[in-house]
Design a protein around this motif. Structure first.
Motif, PDB file in Angstrom:
ATOM      1  N   ARG A   1       0.834  -1.207   0.000  1.00 42.45           N
ATOM      2  CA  ARG A   1       0.000   0.000   0.000  1.00 42.45           C
ATOM      3  C   ARG A   1       0.867   1.254   0.000  1.00 42.45           C
ATOM      4  NH1 ARG A   1      -3.352  -3.117   3.467  1.00 42.45           N
ATOM      5  NH2 ARG A   1      -2.301  -2.281   5.322  1.00 42.45           N
ATOM      6  N   GLU A   2       1.952   1.223   0.753  1.00 43.65           N
ATOM      7  CA  GLU A   2       2.828   2.389   0.835  1.00 43.65           C
ATOM      8  C   GLU A   2       3.605   2.617  -0.460  1.00 43.65           C
ATOM      9  OE1 GLU A   2       5.282   1.581   4.180  1.00 43.65           O
ATOM     10  OE2 GLU A   2       3.724   1.999   5.656  1.00 43.65           O
ATOM     11  N   LEU A   3       4.062   1.533  -1.084  1.00 44.23           N
ATOM     12  CA  LEU A   3       4.896   1.647  -2.270  1.00 44.23           C
ATOM     13  C   LEU A   3       4.096   1.819  -3.552  1.00 44.23           C
ATOM     14  CD1 LEU A   3       7.561  -1.097  -1.463  1.00 44.23           C
ATOM     15  CD2 LEU A   3       7.889   1.381  -1.396  1.00 44.23           C
TER      16      LEU A   3
ATOM     17  N   GLY B   1       9.622  -7.340   4.502  1.00 50.87           N
ATOM     18  CA  GLY B   1      10.467  -6.455   3.702  1.00 50.87           C
ATOM     19  C   GLY B   1      11.221  -7.216   2.639  1.00 50.87           C
ATOM     20  N   ALA B   2      11.787  -8.359   3.020  1.00 49.88           N
ATOM     21  CA  ALA B   2      12.498  -9.196   2.049  1.00 49.88           C
ATOM     22  C   ALA B   2      11.560  -9.693   0.956  1.00 49.88           C
ATOM     23  CB  ALA B   2      13.156 -10.370   2.750  1.00 49.88           C
ATOM     24  N   ALA B   3      10.324 -10.050   1.345  1.00 48.50           N
ATOM     25  CA  ALA B   3       9.363 -10.543   0.358  1.00 48.50           C
ATOM     26  C   ALA B   3       9.048  -9.483  -0.681  1.00 48.50           C
ATOM     27  CB  ALA B   3       8.079 -11.000   1.054  1.00 48.50           C
ATOM     28  N   VAL B   4       8.862  -8.250  -0.245  1.00 48.08           N
ATOM     29  CA  VAL B   4       8.564  -7.173  -1.201  1.00 48.08           C
ATOM     30  C   VAL B   4       9.781  -6.888  -2.075  1.00 48.08           C
ATOM     31  CG1 VAL B   4       7.988  -4.721  -1.400  1.00 48.08           C
ATOM     32  CG2 VAL B   4       6.745  -6.175   0.215  1.00 48.08           C
ATOM     33  N   GLN B   5      10.980  -6.942  -1.511  1.00 54.81           N
ATOM     34  CA  GLN B   5      12.200  -6.774  -2.299  1.00 54.81           C
ATOM     35  C   GLN B   5      12.284  -7.845  -3.385  1.00 54.81           C
ATOM     36  OE1 GLN B   5      15.790  -6.935   0.053  1.00 54.81           O
ATOM     37  NE2 GLN B   5      17.148  -6.695  -1.716  1.00 54.81           N
TER      38      GLN B   5
ATOM     39  N   PRO C   1      11.535  -1.553 -10.244  1.00 52.02           N
ATOM     40  CA  PRO C   1      12.739  -1.005  -9.619  1.00 52.02           C
ATOM     41  C   PRO C   1      12.737  -1.230  -8.121  1.00 52.02           C
ATOM     42  CG  PRO C   1      11.205   0.756 -10.221  1.00 52.02           C
ATOM     43  CD  PRO C   1      10.678  -0.510 -10.829  1.00 52.02           C
ATOM     44  N   ASP C   2      13.932  -1.282  -7.550  1.00 46.38           N
ATOM     45  CA  ASP C   2      14.058  -1.464  -6.115  1.00 46.38           C
ATOM     46  C   ASP C   2      13.449  -0.255  -5.407  1.00 46.38           C
ATOM     47  OD1 ASP C   2      14.757  -2.626  -3.737  1.00 46.38           O
ATOM     48  OD2 ASP C   2      16.886  -2.133  -3.866  1.00 46.38           O
ATOM     49  N   ALA C   3      13.006  -0.494  -4.178  1.00 44.73           N
ATOM     50  CA  ALA C   3      12.394   0.590  -3.403  1.00 44.73           C
ATOM     51  C   ALA C   3      13.052   0.709  -2.051  1.00 44.73           C
ATOM     52  CB  ALA C   3      10.894   0.314  -3.239  1.00 44.73           C
TER      53      ALA C   3
END
Length: 326
Positions: free
Chosen positions: A38-40, A311-315, A324-326
């Motif tokens: 949601r944030e990204l 966090g790792a899962a979203v990466q 792109p990376d966030a």
């Protein structure tokens, strides 16, 4: 062909925005993933009705519509969903599994992009990726560069000690800490069969099974993973400067993993706390060393729900979708 950040992702529907289904969205990791998404932004998150969660036909129909499925399920349930995906042929989306079911499976890419120089590319092109465990993320990040550089022999008798916030222990543990019935601190895994050990050994490239002693404290999230070393028993008898240099070389340029310089506040004070990286996808690596005593302790600090889970899962998701990376 390797995807780059300048190439738009290719989606099933041809839309500019890829679609993702988080299976097991009500658990701690699933909730964390959804909050980060949601944030990204940049992805469409699909949902399944509560009464259809165990309906294989409904789940299959939904998975045919998405580009990636993220599994936040117990091991057996994750295996059931992967078996369903395997029947879908070319209609199957990519899959990222946050359980322990496939972390040492040879036909799955390991989702620690910083593991080796080519690991991010392996994740980008893989159909199946296993998200790392929280404890192994810290241990492997500390050990793998030293083994690769010959500073630590693969058969070294490694001991890994770690402490995590209680949020990593599931609903019953969370409830026991929040209602005050849990102890303030406890060791566990003392039967030497913790499920993270095979993953830790494989990806750190250790030939000798490490001793792993986890613990949980009365704080919600945050993690420290530590590895003590007798430096005069290591190949070449390295000092702290050489150990830190090996870590710094491996993670140079990383957006998420940093080898802290030898002179930092934690080293100066001789103490470190576990919560400083909460709500981030950061991983800090420290070398506490004594030239006088030829001893060192390597320490990894991370959020067990961040770089250790959601966090790792979203990466990994962003790599798999060509975002792109966030």
């Amino acid at each position: 062909m390797t995807l780059t950040d300048s190439q738009p992702p290719k989606t099933k529907s041809g839309a500019a925005t890829p679609a993702v289904f988080v299976d097991g969205a009500s658990g701690t990791t699933g909730l964390g993933i959804q909050e980060r998404l949601r944030e990204l932004g940049g992805v469409a998150v699909k949902h399944i009705a509560e009464d259809k969660r165990k309906d294989a036909g409904a789940k299959r129909a939904l998975m045919e519509e998405v580009d990636l499925v993220i599994l936040c399920l117990p091991d057996d349930a994750a295996k059931e969903t992967v078996a369903l995906l395997d029947t879908m042929g070319n209609a199957a989306p990519k899959v990222l599994d946050a359980s322990t079911a496939y972390r040492v499976a040879p036909d799955w890419a390991y989702g620690f992009p910083e593991l080796a120089p080519d690991q991010a590319d392996k994740i980008r092109t893989a159909r199946k990726v296993s998200n790392p465990g929280c404890y192994p993320t810290g241990a492997i990040a500390l050990l793998r560069p030293l083994v690769d550089d010959g500073l630590l022999s693969a058969d070294y008798p490694v001991t890994v000690n770690a402490v995590s916030g209680y949020s990593g222990g599931g609903k019953s543990m969370i409830a026991s800490f929040e209602d005050g019935t849990a102890p303030s601190f406890e060791l566990y895994g003392l039967g030497f069969e913790h499920k993270h050990v095979p993953e830790m050994q494989l990806y750190a490239r250790l030939t000798r099974r490490p001793i792993f002693i986890p613990s949980v404290g009365n704080f919600r999230q945050g993690m420290l993973v530590s590895v003590p070393l007798q430096l005069d028993t290591l190949p070449g008898k390295p000092n702290g400067t050489e150990l830190q240099a090996a870590l710094a070389k491996r993670y140079a340029g990383s957006s998420h993993v940093v080898a802290m310089p030898l002179q930092n506040e934690a080293v100066k004070s001789g103490r470190i706390e576990p919560e400083a990286l909460n709500e981030t996808n950061k991983l800090e690596l420290y070398v506490f060393a004594s030239d006088k005593h030829h001893q060192a302790v390597l320490v990894a600090r991370l959020d067990n729900l961040g770089k250790g889970a959601s966090g790792a899962a979203v990466q990994n998701m962003r790599l798999m979708l060509g975002l792109p990376d966030a």
